[in-house]
Design a protein around this motif. Structure first.
Motif, short mmCIF file in Angstrom:
data_model
loop_
_atom_site.label_atom_id
_atom_site.label_comp_id
_atom_site.label_asym_id
_atom_site.label_seq_id
_atom_site.Cartn_x
_atom_site.Cartn_y
_atom_site.Cartn_z
N GLY A 202 -0.70 27.53 -11.80
CA GLY A 202 -0.46 26.64 -12.60
C GLY A 202 0.17 27.73 -13.10
O GLY A 202 1.03 27.10 -14.34
N ASP A 203 0.58 29.56 -13.30
CA ASP A 203 1.80 30.06 -14.28
C ASP A 203 2.80 30.54 -13.56
O ASP A 203 2.82 31.06 -12.66
N SER A 204 4.22 30.46 -13.88
CA SER A 204 4.82 31.06 -13.45
C SER A 204 5.81 31.13 -14.59
O SER A 204 5.59 31.32 -16.05
N ASP A 220 3.02 27.45 -17.95
CA ASP A 220 1.55 27.28 -17.30
C ASP A 220 0.87 25.96 -17.61
O ASP A 220 1.02 24.84 -17.93
N ALA A 221 1.07 25.34 -16.41
CA ALA A 221 0.87 23.59 -15.92
C ALA A 221 -0.80 23.41 -15.86
O ALA A 221 -1.54 24.58 -15.46
N LEU A 226 -3.05 23.16 -6.26
CA LEU A 226 -1.65 22.81 -5.47
C LEU A 226 -0.99 21.79 -6.50
O LEU A 226 -0.21 21.89 -6.52
N ASP A 227 -2.10 20.84 -6.95
CA ASP A 227 -1.19 19.86 -8.32
C ASP A 227 -0.77 20.51 -9.35
O ASP A 227 0.39 20.36 -9.65
N ALA A 228 -1.45 22.27 -9.54
CA ALA A 228 -0.81 22.95 -10.38
C ALA A 228 0.32 23.44 -10.50
O ALA A 228 1.47 23.30 -10.56
N ALA A 229 0.19 24.42 -8.37
CA ALA A 229 1.48 24.74 -8.51
C ALA A 229 2.83 23.78 -8.31
O ALA A 229 3.74 24.29 -8.52
N THR A 230 2.27 22.50 -7.71
CA THR A 230 3.08 21.32 -7.64
C THR A 230 4.30 20.70 -9.21
O THR A 230 5.34 21.50 -9.15
N MET A 231 3.31 21.13 -10.30
CA MET A 231 3.70 21.14 -11.29
C MET A 231 4.73 21.90 -11.82
O MET A 231 5.25 22.18 -12.87
N ASP A 393 -5.77 31.33 -14.23
CA ASP A 393 -4.24 32.13 -14.12
C ASP A 393 -4.31 32.62 -15.74
O ASP A 393 -4.21 32.47 -16.70
N ALA A 394 -3.78 33.77 -15.24
CA ALA A 394 -3.75 35.37 -16.47
C ALA A 394 -2.04 36.12 -16.26
O ALA A 394 -1.92 36.56 -15.51
N THR A 395 -1.26 35.53 -17.38
CA THR A 395 -0.01 36.00 -16.57
C THR A 395 0.72 36.39 -18.14
O THR A 395 0.74 36.17 -19.48
#
Length: 405
Positions: A202-204, A220-221, A226-231, A393-395
């Motif tokens: 979910g992080d990007s 940070d979704a 996959l749900d988090a990656a899509t958001m 996720d830790a970004t």
């Protein structure tokens, strides 16, 4: 090393190519339509004309722990080299040439830099090395980095070399979405890290330098997989769309908020931080949508949290956000991070926390090299300090304003 005489520019007089010009020209002329898997052999042949042998091209793995050799005829494969504790790793971390004397000559490691992003390392052994060799090798390394970036977009070869572990589908999506992890210009530098590298969901983050203005966003979704990656993909896509039509930070928030709400409904959200830095003046503006407050680093220590008015995470339909502003001094760094960096729990149940994060930032800032090395060292150090645990996720993303000129 010999070169041709430079002829006059008038008339039809030909000017013979010097050795270095001809060598670099051969790389440029041949690589244009060269398949990616033949790039390494071409480089090995051209370096061989310089007297180089045992040529290797190392690419950084996604976790930035190893430098992995690119396979190819004429290239020396060997074992992956650790970034910590090897000659290749020193060149990678310090972004400079490293020469290691050997019984049969000298092993030279050159960083493969493209706009500040570190692709990997070029290594070659020579009987001896002179300034002409150093200059030509530096230019070859710069050209190889550009070639790797160009061909990276239409081959899986470099992705496969860089993978040291199985990667989740969500992580695959996130890595395909990311810009280069580092950027360097005379006025501003930037470097980011994502953990877990092979399972991030979910992080990007995203950025663009448009004229004198650096645009940055971190998201940070909610959730995992996959749900988090899509958001996160929708949020970054909405951010890019709004940024490219040149609307303000408040309007960017509205674009992202509407996109998440329309696609995922009222129970889904993405925390976000959007920034703009004027690289001429050092004035930074930001909007915080439910995200942890960034840290201001001055003189290699954290001096304050950039607290300010916050609005609801995107997707929840918050009011028009208030914009915070700050004037930076040359050399100041801003660290943005997601909550996974501070909310992870130790084995005993204690949360890692923001105070521990600040302590580690201060210690790392005093010992690491440039901003890219600080980001990498800090991410790995924090993971070890958490006991190697990364359940979320830790970004982190570091931005440094270097001054107007």
């Amino acid at each position: 090393m010999t070169g041709g005489e430079r002829q006059g520019s008038g008339g039809d007089t030909d000017r013979p190519e010097g050795f270095g010009e001809e060598l670099l020209g051969a790389l440029l002329d041949q690589e244009h339509e060269l398949p990616a898997h033949l790039l390494g052999p071409l480089v090995a042949r051209q370096v061989g004309r310089l007297g180089g042998r045992e040529t290797s091209i190392f690419l950084q793995d996604y976790g930035q722990v190893w430098l992995v050799p690119l396979p190819g005829d004429g290239l020396t494969a060997g074992d992956p080299q650790p970034i910590d504790g090897s000659g290749a790793g020193r060149a990678f971390q310090e972004a400079r040439r490293v020469e290691v004397p050997q019984a049969d000559g000298v092993r030279v490691y050159l960083p493969l830099l493209d706009g500040g992003d570190q692709m990997g390392v070029l290594a070659v052994t020579l009987n001896g090395i002179h300034d002409d060799d150093r200059r030509l090798l530096r230019r070859i390394a710069a050209l190889v980095a550009d070639m790797l970036v160009t061909k990276h977009g239409y081959t899986d070869l470099f992705f496969q070399v860089r993978r040291r572990e199985p990667m989740s589908v969500a992580a695959e999506i996130q890595w395909s979405l990311l810009p280069p992890l580092a950027m360097s210009t005379p006025r501003v530098m930037l470097a980011g890290m994502l953990e877990p590298a092979y399972g991030v969901a979910g992080d990007s983050f995203d950025y663009a330098l448009n004229g004198d203005v650096l645009h940055v966003a971190m998201v940070d979704a909610m959730g995992h997989g996959l749900d988090a990656a899509t958001m996160a993909t929708v949020a970054i896509g909405a951010y890019r769309h709004a940024r490219r039509i040149s609307v303000g930070l408040s309007e960017i928030y509205a674009f992202m908020d509407r996109a998440i709400a329309e696609q995922f409904g009222p129970d889904h959200f993405v925390t976000a931080q959007m920034m703009r830095l004027d690289t001429r003046t050092g004035r930074v503006q930001w909007v915080n949508a439910g995200h942890p407050a960034p840290l201001l680093i001055r003189g290699h220590r954290v001096v304050r949290r950039l607290r300010g008015p916050t609005t609801l995470p995107v997707g929840f339909g918050g009011h028009e956000p208030r914009i915070s502003e700050l004037a930076l001094d040359p050399g100041d760094r801003i660290m943005c991070f997601t909550d996974g960096l501070i909310e992870e729990h130790h084995v005993g149940g204690e949360e890692f926390g923001e105070e521990q994060l600040i302590g580690w930032v201060d210690r790392t800032e005093r010992t690491a090299y440039g901003i890219r090395a600080v980001a990498r060292t800090l991410s790995h150090t924090l993971k070890r300090a958490r006991g190697g645990i990364t359940t979320d996720d830790a970004t982190l993303l570091l931005i440094e304003w270097r001054g107007a000129d």
